[in-house]
Design a protein around this motif. Structure first.
Motif, mmCIF file in Angstrom:
data_model
loop_
_atom_site.group_PDB
_atom_site.id
_atom_site.type_symbol
_atom_site.label_atom_id
_atom_site.label_comp_id
_atom_site.label_asym_id
_atom_site.label_seq_id
_atom_site.Cartn_x
_atom_site.Cartn_y
_atom_site.Cartn_z
ATOM 1 N N GLY A 64 0.830 -1.203 0.000
ATOM 2 C CA GLY A 64 0.000 0.000 0.000
ATOM 3 C C GLY A 64 0.865 1.253 0.000
ATOM 4 O O GLY A 64 0.517 2.264 -0.616
ATOM 5 N N THR A 65 1.986 1.178 0.693
ATOM 6 C CA THR A 65 2.910 2.312 0.743
ATOM 7 C C THR A 65 3.484 2.613 -0.640
ATOM 8 O O THR A 65 3.553 3.773 -1.056
ATOM 9 C CB THR A 65 4.041 2.011 1.749
ATOM 10 N N ALA A 66 3.877 1.548 -1.369
ATOM 11 C CA ALA A 66 4.365 1.719 -2.742
ATOM 12 C C ALA A 66 3.262 2.298 -3.620
ATOM 13 O O ALA A 66 3.516 3.144 -4.492
ATOM 14 C CB ALA A 66 4.851 0.380 -3.302
ATOM 15 N N ALA A 67 2.024 1.867 -3.390
ATOM 16 C CA ALA A 67 0.887 2.373 -4.170
ATOM 17 C C ALA A 67 0.699 3.872 -3.929
ATOM 18 O O ALA A 67 0.461 4.638 -4.870
ATOM 19 C CB ALA A 67 -0.386 1.599 -3.800
ATOM 20 N N MET A 186 -7.423 8.802 -8.036
ATOM 21 C CA MET A 186 -6.874 7.466 -7.821
ATOM 22 C C MET A 186 -7.273 6.984 -6.434
ATOM 23 O O MET A 186 -7.499 7.796 -5.537
ATOM 24 C CB MET A 186 -5.336 7.487 -7.914
ATOM 25 N N THR A 187 -7.322 5.654 -6.278
ATOM 26 C CA THR A 187 -7.565 5.062 -4.955
ATOM 27 C C THR A 187 -6.486 4.027 -4.679
ATOM 28 O O THR A 187 -6.122 3.242 -5.562
ATOM 29 C CB THR A 187 -8.951 4.389 -4.886
ATOM 30 N N VAL A 188 -5.991 4.040 -3.439
ATOM 31 C CA VAL A 188 -4.920 3.131 -3.027
ATOM 32 C C VAL A 188 -5.487 2.058 -2.097
ATOM 33 O O VAL A 188 -6.251 2.362 -1.179
ATOM 34 C CB VAL A 188 -3.821 3.946 -2.315
ATOM 35 N N LEU A 189 -5.106 0.802 -2.370
ATOM 36 C CA LEU A 189 -5.516 -0.331 -1.529
ATOM 37 C C LEU A 189 -4.277 -1.000 -0.941
ATOM 38 O O LEU A 189 -3.197 -0.920 -1.532
ATOM 39 C CB LEU A 189 -6.286 -1.361 -2.367
ATOM 40 N N SER A 190 -4.445 -1.670 0.194
ATOM 41 C CA SER A 190 -3.346 -2.449 0.801
ATOM 42 C C SER A 190 -3.802 -3.890 1.000
ATOM 43 O O SER A 190 -4.960 -4.129 1.363
ATOM 44 C CB SER A 190 -2.960 -1.854 2.157
ATOM 45 N N PHE A 191 -2.878 -4.819 0.787
ATOM 46 C CA PHE A 191 -3.174 -6.240 1.011
ATOM 47 C C PHE A 191 -2.284 -6.828 2.104
ATOM 48 O O PHE A 191 -1.935 -8.003 2.089
ATOM 49 C CB PHE A 191 -3.036 -7.034 -0.301
ATOM 50 N N HIS A 192 -1.895 -5.974 3.043
ATOM 51 C CA HIS A 192 -1.197 -6.444 4.250
ATOM 52 C C HIS A 192 -2.124 -7.420 4.989
ATOM 53 O O HIS A 192 -3.350 -7.274 4.921
ATOM 54 C CB HIS A 192 -0.870 -5.219 5.120
ATOM 55 N N PRO A 193 -1.569 -8.409 5.705
ATOM 56 C CA PRO A 193 -2.417 -9.441 6.321
ATOM 57 C C PRO A 193 -3.540 -8.945 7.247
ATOM 58 O O PRO A 193 -4.539 -9.649 7.402
ATOM 59 C CB PRO A 193 -1.412 -10.287 7.107
ATOM 60 N N VAL A 194 -3.437 -7.779 7.854
ATOM 61 C CA VAL A 194 -4.567 -7.331 8.690
ATOM 62 C C VAL A 194 -5.679 -6.675 7.886
ATOM 63 O O VAL A 194 -6.748 -6.411 8.425
ATOM 64 C CB VAL A 194 -4.135 -6.371 9.839
ATOM 65 N N LYS A 195 -5.465 -6.411 6.605
ATOM 66 C CA LYS A 195 -6.459 -5.693 5.790
ATOM 67 C C LYS A 195 -7.542 -6.650 5.267
ATOM 68 O O LYS A 195 -7.498 -7.837 5.535
ATOM 69 C CB LYS A 195 -5.764 -4.948 4.656
ATOM 70 N N SER A 196 -8.497 -6.119 4.469
ATOM 71 C CA SER A 196 -9.680 -6.902 4.056
ATOM 72 C C SER A 196 -9.315 -8.226 3.394
ATOM 73 O O SER A 196 -9.906 -9.260 3.689
ATOM 74 C CB SER A 196 -10.535 -6.109 3.058
ATOM 75 N N ILE A 197 -8.379 -8.181 2.433
ATOM 76 C CA ILE A 197 -7.848 -9.411 1.829
ATOM 77 C C ILE A 197 -6.332 -9.266 1.799
ATOM 78 O O ILE A 197 -5.810 -8.149 1.889
ATOM 79 C CB ILE A 197 -8.370 -9.680 0.397
ATOM 80 N N THR A 198 -5.616 -10.390 1.689
ATOM 81 C CA THR A 198 -4.154 -10.288 1.755
ATOM 82 C C THR A 198 -3.450 -10.981 0.592
ATOM 83 O O THR A 198 -3.968 -11.939 0.008
ATOM 84 C CB THR A 198 -3.615 -10.843 3.089
ATOM 85 N N THR A 199 -2.263 -10.442 0.274
ATOM 86 C CA THR A 199 -1.318 -11.124 -0.623
ATOM 87 C C THR A 199 0.040 -11.252 0.091
ATOM 88 O O THR A 199 1.069 -11.278 -0.543
ATOM 89 C CB THR A 199 -1.151 -10.335 -1.948
ATOM 90 N N GLY A 200 0.021 -11.298 1.414
ATOM 91 C CA GLY A 200 1.259 -11.260 2.205
ATOM 92 C C GLY A 200 1.625 -9.804 2.426
ATOM 93 O O GLY A 200 1.253 -9.204 3.423
ATOM 94 N N GLU A 201 2.377 -9.237 1.513
ATOM 95 C CA GLU A 201 2.479 -7.791 1.347
ATOM 96 C C GLU A 201 1.882 -7.495 -0.021
ATOM 97 O O GLU A 201 1.903 -8.357 -0.908
ATOM 98 C CB GLU A 201 3.940 -7.315 1.362
ATOM 99 N N GLY A 202 1.391 -6.303 -0.221
ATOM 100 C CA GLY A 202 0.871 -5.967 -1.544
ATOM 101 C C GLY A 202 -0.007 -4.742 -1.491
ATOM 102 O O GLY A 202 -0.472 -4.339 -0.418
ATOM 103 N N GLY A 203 -0.209 -4.138 -2.651
ATOM 104 C CA GLY A 203 -1.068 -2.975 -2.740
ATOM 105 C C GLY A 203 -1.537 -2.781 -4.166
ATOM 106 O O GLY A 203 -1.149 -3.539 -5.068
#
Ligand code: PLP
Length: 400
Positions: A64-67, A186-203
């Motif tokens: 999400g930070t990279a996003a 633009m909208t930014v999403l995060s896929f960190h494990p505590v977020k709605s869905i996860t990819t391990g790390e990701g955004g």
């Protein structure tokens, strides 16, 4: 916090990912049969998310930070520019301005929604004169007042980048989903494990603007041209009018923010469960609301928007240290009973890095007052009714 004992298996965390056998098989299949990076699964994941949220384009990245960083770079936010974000958010919402040389400024929160207060945003924009970008954060999954924010942004010619790290699966009062960019660039999403869905790390960044989309794709991969980018050095690019097979051009300074195919395979699989995830979180939130309804000291941090939120966090507010225990003793008592809690968030302008740069926490009285009372308690898909009852008993009995 008692740091001598690591959390055991019996501890209930404040947030947790959920993986099932399908997710694991999706990863295994990708590893056996697919590519590891720069393949078709990323595009599948991007298309699936874009379709889910109702946006034209999506670009998957490493976090999400990279996003947030890429969104600022694609919007050409640069040295000397001002970016407004909420005083109550994760530090990344402000740091993205620093990454591009811009100056983050903070907006106080509305005490009822815990989101950026549009009236305060308007006042601070007037005082600043020039505003390049606004980054509203949908706190705990509850959407900000985007029509008010869009109106203010338009008055200053500012871009709007939603930090929807908490809010995938949530929607706006007009029925569109968070991520659709119906009132933002633009909208930014995060896929960190505590977020709605996860990819391990990701955004991910979503947008409806084709030019921003192309810029995001190029910036994600070193600033090297993509197929749709015209080549700049014709004499190097072509032999007899045909493009040279080895040739590529770095056209601007970009990054390597590419998500792996393994992560994207997990993302595709997780997305199928998103509606189920959100529905269970909503049930748990309603049970918490009911459990604390008669409490003299404990009140829910957010009371509105229960049917539209992404329900990332459940925040309680209590007058810690004024007629009940200090927050630190309370967290220790909860921990001793197997319940892990956390504070979301320390106001960003309070951090030493930002205080050293002239930001003053006392300029954000609602954020400070919220900060003195807030505590996030366990909320995640796999939390059982029995576990939640244990949390509720502990929360109610440990306060005095
Ligand atoms: C999690 C989060 C981020 C950063 O996302 P990462 O994927 O951890 O880099 C940014 N903003 C907010 C509000 C977040 O909660």
């Amino acid at each position: 916090m008692n740091t001598s004992s690591a959390p055991s298996k019996h501890m209930i965390p404040y947030g947790q990912h959920y993986l099932d056998e399908e997710d694991i098989q999706a990863i295994v299949r990708q590893m056996r049969e697919g590519t590891l990076t720069q393949g078709a699964t990323i595009e599948t994941f991007e298309r699936s998310v874009a379709q889910y949220v109702g946006a034209k384009y999506a670009v998957a990245v490493t976090s999400g930070t990279a996003a947030l960083h890429l969104a600022c770079a694609a919007a050409k936010i640069t040295t000397g520019d001002t970016l407004f974000t909420s005083a109550i958010t994760f530090v990344a919402s402000a740091n993205c301005a620093k990454y591009v040389g811009a100056s983050p400024q903070f907006v106080d929160i509305d005490p009822d929604t815990l989101n950026m207060d549009p009236a305060d945003l308007d006042r601070r924009c007037k005082a600043a004169g020039r505003v390049r970008a606004i980054v509203p954060v949908h706190f705990a999954g509850l959407a900000c007042d985007m029509s008010a924010i869009r109106r203010i942004a338009d008055a200053y010619g500012a871009v709007v980048i939603e930090d929807a790290s908490h809010a995938l699966g949530g929607s706006f009062p007009n029925g569109t989903r968070v991520g659709s960019c119906s009132m933002s660039d633009m909208t930014v999403l995060s896929f960190h494990p505590v977020k709605s869905i996860t990819t391990g790390e990701g955004g991910m960044v979503t947008t409806n603007d084709e030019n921003l989309y192309r810029d995001l794709l190029r910036l994600r991969s070193h600033g090297i041209n993509k197929a749709h980018d015209p080549l700049l050095l014709a004499e190097h690019a072509y032999t007899d009018g045909i493009q040279n097979r080895w040739y590529y051009e770095m056209q601007e300074l970009g990054f390597n923010y590419r998500m792996t195919e393994i992560q994207a395979a997990l993302g595709v699989s997780q997305l199928k469960k998103l509606d189920r995830f959100i529905e269970r979180r909503r049930e748990l939130v309603i049970r918490y609301d009911a459990a604390f309804a008669d409490s003299a000291d404990i009140r829910p941090g957010q009371r509105s928007g229960r049917d539209m939120s992404g329900h990332h966090l459940y925040v309680i507010r209590a007058p810690f240290g004024r007629g009940c225990v200090s927050r630190n003793s309370y967290m220790q008592r909860l921990y001793d009973k197997g319940v892990i809690s956390q504070v979301h968030y320390i106001p960003v302008p309070l951090h030493p890095y930002y205080q050293k740069r002239g930001h003053r926490p006392e300029d954000f009285p609602n954020a400070l007052s919220y900060y003195s009372e807030a505590l996030s308690i366990p909320l995640f898909f796999a939390l059982t009714d029995a576990q939640q009852d244990q949390v509720i008993d502990t929360i109610r009995s440990a306060l005095h």
